[in-house]
Design a protein around this motif. Structure first.
Motif, PDB file in Angstrom:
ATOM      1  N   GLU A 145      65.832  31.284  24.163  1.00 20.26           N
ATOM      2  CA  GLU A 145      66.105  29.866  24.390  1.00 20.26           C
ATOM      3  C   GLU A 145      67.359  29.688  25.248  1.00 20.26           C
ATOM      4  O   GLU A 145      67.410  28.814  26.115  1.00 20.26           O
ATOM      5  CB  GLU A 145      66.249  29.145  23.052  1.00 20.26           C
ATOM      6  N   ILE A 146      68.348  30.524  25.025  1.00 19.05           N
ATOM      7  CA  ILE A 146      69.565  30.460  25.834  1.00 19.05           C
ATOM      8  C   ILE A 146      69.242  30.795  27.286  1.00 19.05           C
ATOM      9  O   ILE A 146      69.766  30.168  28.207  1.00 19.05           O
ATOM     10  CB  ILE A 146      70.664  31.383  25.262  1.00 19.05           C
ATOM     11  N   LYS A 147      68.364  31.769  27.516  1.00 23.51           N
ATOM     12  CA  LYS A 147      67.976  32.116  28.889  1.00 23.51           C
ATOM     13  C   LYS A 147      67.346  30.923  29.605  1.00 23.51           C
ATOM     14  O   LYS A 147      67.645  30.661  30.777  1.00 23.51           O
ATOM     15  CB  LYS A 147      67.024  33.312  28.886  1.00 23.51           C
ATOM     16  N   VAL A 148      66.488  30.199  28.910  1.00 27.48           N
ATOM     17  CA  VAL A 148      65.859  29.024  29.510  1.00 27.48           C
ATOM     18  C   VAL A 148      66.896  27.915  29.705  1.00 27.48           C
ATOM     19  O   VAL A 148      66.912  27.245  30.743  1.00 27.48           O
ATOM     20  CB  VAL A 148      64.654  28.535  28.676  1.00 27.48           C
ATOM     21  N   MET A 149      67.782  27.737  28.746  1.00 25.55           N
ATOM     22  CA  MET A 149      68.838  26.731  28.902  1.00 25.55           C
ATOM     23  C   MET A 149      69.704  27.048  30.111  1.00 25.55           C
ATOM     24  O   MET A 149      70.086  26.145  30.858  1.00 25.55           O
ATOM     25  CB  MET A 149      69.699  26.630  27.645  1.00 25.55           C
ATOM     26  N   GLU A 150      70.002  28.316  30.337  1.00 27.23           N
ATOM     27  CA  GLU A 150      70.800  28.711  31.509  1.00 27.23           C
ATOM     28  C   GLU A 150      70.098  28.289  32.803  1.00 27.23           C
ATOM     29  O   GLU A 150      70.736  27.782  33.725  1.00 27.23           O
ATOM     30  CB  GLU A 150      71.052  30.218  31.520  1.00 27.23           C
ATOM     31  N   ILE A 151      68.795  28.492  32.861  1.00 28.18           N
ATOM     32  CA  ILE A 151      68.029  28.083  34.042  1.00 28.18           C
ATOM     33  C   ILE A 151      68.120  26.563  34.219  1.00 28.18           C
ATOM     34  O   ILE A 151      68.344  26.067  35.331  1.00 28.18           O
ATOM     35  CB  ILE A 151      66.562  28.546  33.942  1.00 28.18           C
ATOM     36  N   TYR A 156      56.730  28.222  28.817  1.00 36.22           N
ATOM     37  CA  TYR A 156      56.338  26.901  28.332  1.00 36.22           C
ATOM     38  C   TYR A 156      56.509  26.786  26.814  1.00 36.22           C
ATOM     39  O   TYR A 156      56.902  25.736  26.312  1.00 36.22           O
ATOM     40  CB  TYR A 156      54.902  26.574  28.735  1.00 36.22           C
ATOM     41  N   THR A 157      56.231  27.862  26.088  1.00 31.47           N
ATOM     42  CA  THR A 157      56.432  27.850  24.637  1.00 31.47           C
ATOM     43  C   THR A 157      57.899  27.622  24.303  1.00 31.47           C
ATOM     44  O   THR A 157      58.234  26.837  23.410  1.00 31.47           O
ATOM     45  CB  THR A 157      55.932  29.179  24.013  1.00 31.47           C
ATOM     46  N   ILE A 158      58.775  28.291  25.020  1.00 25.09           N
ATOM     47  CA  ILE A 158      60.215  28.143  24.768  1.00 25.09           C
ATOM     48  C   ILE A 158      60.684  26.746  25.156  1.00 25.09           C
ATOM     49  O   ILE A 158      61.493  26.133  24.436  1.00 25.09           O
ATOM     50  CB  ILE A 158      61.014  29.244  25.487  1.00 25.09           C
ATOM     51  N   ILE A 159      60.171  26.202  26.240  1.00 25.76           N
ATOM     52  CA  ILE A 159      60.510  24.834  26.626  1.00 25.76           C
ATOM     53  C   ILE A 159      60.125  23.864  25.518  1.00 25.76           C
ATOM     54  O   ILE A 159      60.900  22.976  25.158  1.00 25.76           O
ATOM     55  CB  ILE A 159      59.836  24.458  27.972  1.00 25.76           C
ATOM     56  N   LYS A 160      58.926  24.036  24.964  1.00 28.14           N
ATOM     57  CA  LYS A 160      58.473  23.161  23.874  1.00 28.14           C
ATOM     58  C   LYS A 160      59.387  23.285  22.650  1.00 28.14           C
ATOM     59  O   LYS A 160      59.692  22.288  21.990  1.00 28.14           O
ATOM     60  CB  LYS A 160      57.026  23.483  23.492  1.00 28.14           C
ATOM     61  N   LYS A 161      59.818  24.503  22.328  1.00 29.78           N
ATOM     62  CA  LYS A 161      60.731  24.703  21.194  1.00 29.78           C
ATOM     63  C   LYS A 161      62.066  24.003  21.438  1.00 29.78           C
ATOM     64  O   LYS A 161      62.621  23.369  20.541  1.00 29.78           O
ATOM     65  CB  LYS A 161      60.958  26.194  20.937  1.00 29.78           C
ATOM     66  N   LEU A 162      62.587  24.125  22.654  1.00 24.16           N
ATOM     67  CA  LEU A 162      63.857  23.473  22.987  1.00 24.16           C
ATOM     68  C   LEU A 162      63.724  21.956  22.908  1.00 24.16           C
ATOM     69  O   LEU A 162      64.633  21.267  22.439  1.00 24.16           O
ATOM     70  CB  LEU A 162      64.331  23.892  24.384  1.00 24.16           C
ATOM     71  N   GLU A 163      62.578  21.457  23.332  1.00 26.00           N
ATOM     72  CA  GLU A 163      62.343  20.015  23.257  1.00 26.00           C
ATOM     73  C   GLU A 163      62.248  19.558  21.807  1.00 26.00           C
ATOM     74  O   GLU A 163      62.852  18.548  21.426  1.00 26.00           O
ATOM     75  CB  GLU A 163      61.064  19.665  24.019  1.00 26.00           C
ATOM     76  N   SER A 164      61.552  20.324  20.960  1.00 28.29           N
ATOM     77  CA  SER A 164      61.410  19.930  19.554  1.00 28.29           C
ATOM     78  C   SER A 164      62.733  20.017  18.796  1.00 28.29           C
ATOM     79  O   SER A 164      62.955  19.273  17.847  1.00 28.29           O
ATOM     80  CB  SER A 164      60.329  20.770  18.859  1.00 28.29           C
ATOM     81  N   LYS A 165      63.623  20.893  19.238  1.00 28.32           N
ATOM     82  CA  LYS A 165      64.957  20.988  18.626  1.00 28.32           C
ATOM     83  C   LYS A 165      65.893  19.877  19.116  1.00 28.32           C
ATOM     84  O   LYS A 165      66.976  19.706  18.597  1.00 28.32           O
ATOM     85  CB  LYS A 165      65.595  22.347  18.937  1.00 28.32           C
ATOM     86  N   GLY A 166      65.466  19.159  20.154  1.00 29.99           N
ATOM     87  CA  GLY A 166      66.277  18.083  20.702  1.00 29.99           C
ATOM     88  C   GLY A 166      67.338  18.544  21.679  1.00 29.99           C
ATOM     89  O   GLY A 166      68.305  17.829  21.931  1.00 29.99           O
ATOM     90  N   TYR A 167      67.148  19.720  22.283  1.00 31.52           N
ATOM     91  CA  TYR A 167      68.131  20.265  23.217  1.00 31.52           C
ATOM     92  C   TYR A 167      67.825  19.938  24.671  1.00 31.52           C
ATOM     93  O   TYR A 167      68.699  20.040  25.514  1.00 31.52           O
ATOM     94  CB  TYR A 167      68.261  21.778  23.037  1.00 31.52           C
ATOM     95  N   ILE A 168      66.561  19.586  24.941  1.00 28.97           N
ATOM     96  CA  ILE A 168      66.189  19.146  26.280  1.00 28.97           C
ATOM     97  C   ILE A 168      65.267  17.948  26.151  1.00 28.97           C
ATOM     98  O   ILE A 168      64.663  17.715  25.106  1.00 28.97           O
ATOM     99  CB  ILE A 168      65.489  20.250  27.116  1.00 28.97           C
TER     100      ILE A 168
END
Length: 117
Positions: free
Chosen positions: A8-14, A42-54
């Motif tokens: 998730e941090i890798k995707v957040m960095e992007i 896409y799975t990680i993006i969905k997780k970040l969205e559900s956590k409220g980070y993006i």
């Protein structure tokens, strides 16, 4: 703040480096830099969205961060200090200084940072 996993941090960095950015662009960068396939990203993006980070907006599934890199760093450092140093920042600094060769300029800068605190 919920813990972020390394993926998730890798995707957040992007996202932080390129926002606002489409989910497709994120997957292309992740494929190039990390070797992930589109579904993994896409799975990680969905997780970040559900956590409220993006947040992800249409059209084009444009992603933007809702948390800052600084906030994530602060949370990760606190977790590290709690996990390995019993919550003691002094123990963390001691461990960092133990093996680190610091120049006199580095030491002066650290002293200044502490004094200004």
């Amino acid at each position: 703040m919920q813990k972020l996993f390394d993926s998730e941090i890798k995707v957040m960095e992007i996202i932080w480096e390129n926002e606002p950015i489409s989910a497709k662009q994120i997957s292309l960068i992740a494929a190039e830099q990390i070797g992930w396939n589109k579904n993994t990203t896409y799975t990680i993006i969905k997780k970040l969205e559900s956590k409220g980070y993006i947040k992800r907006e249409d059209p084009g599934f444009i992603c933007s961060s809702l948390i800052s890199r600084k906030d994530v760093c602060r949370t990760e450092v606190k977790s590290l200090v709690d996990k390995f140093f019993g919550g003691s920042k002094k123990a963390l600094f001691s461990a960092l200084l133990e093996d680190e060769k610091l120049s006199s300029d580095d030491l002066d800068e650290l002293r200044k940072m502490i004094e200004e605190r």
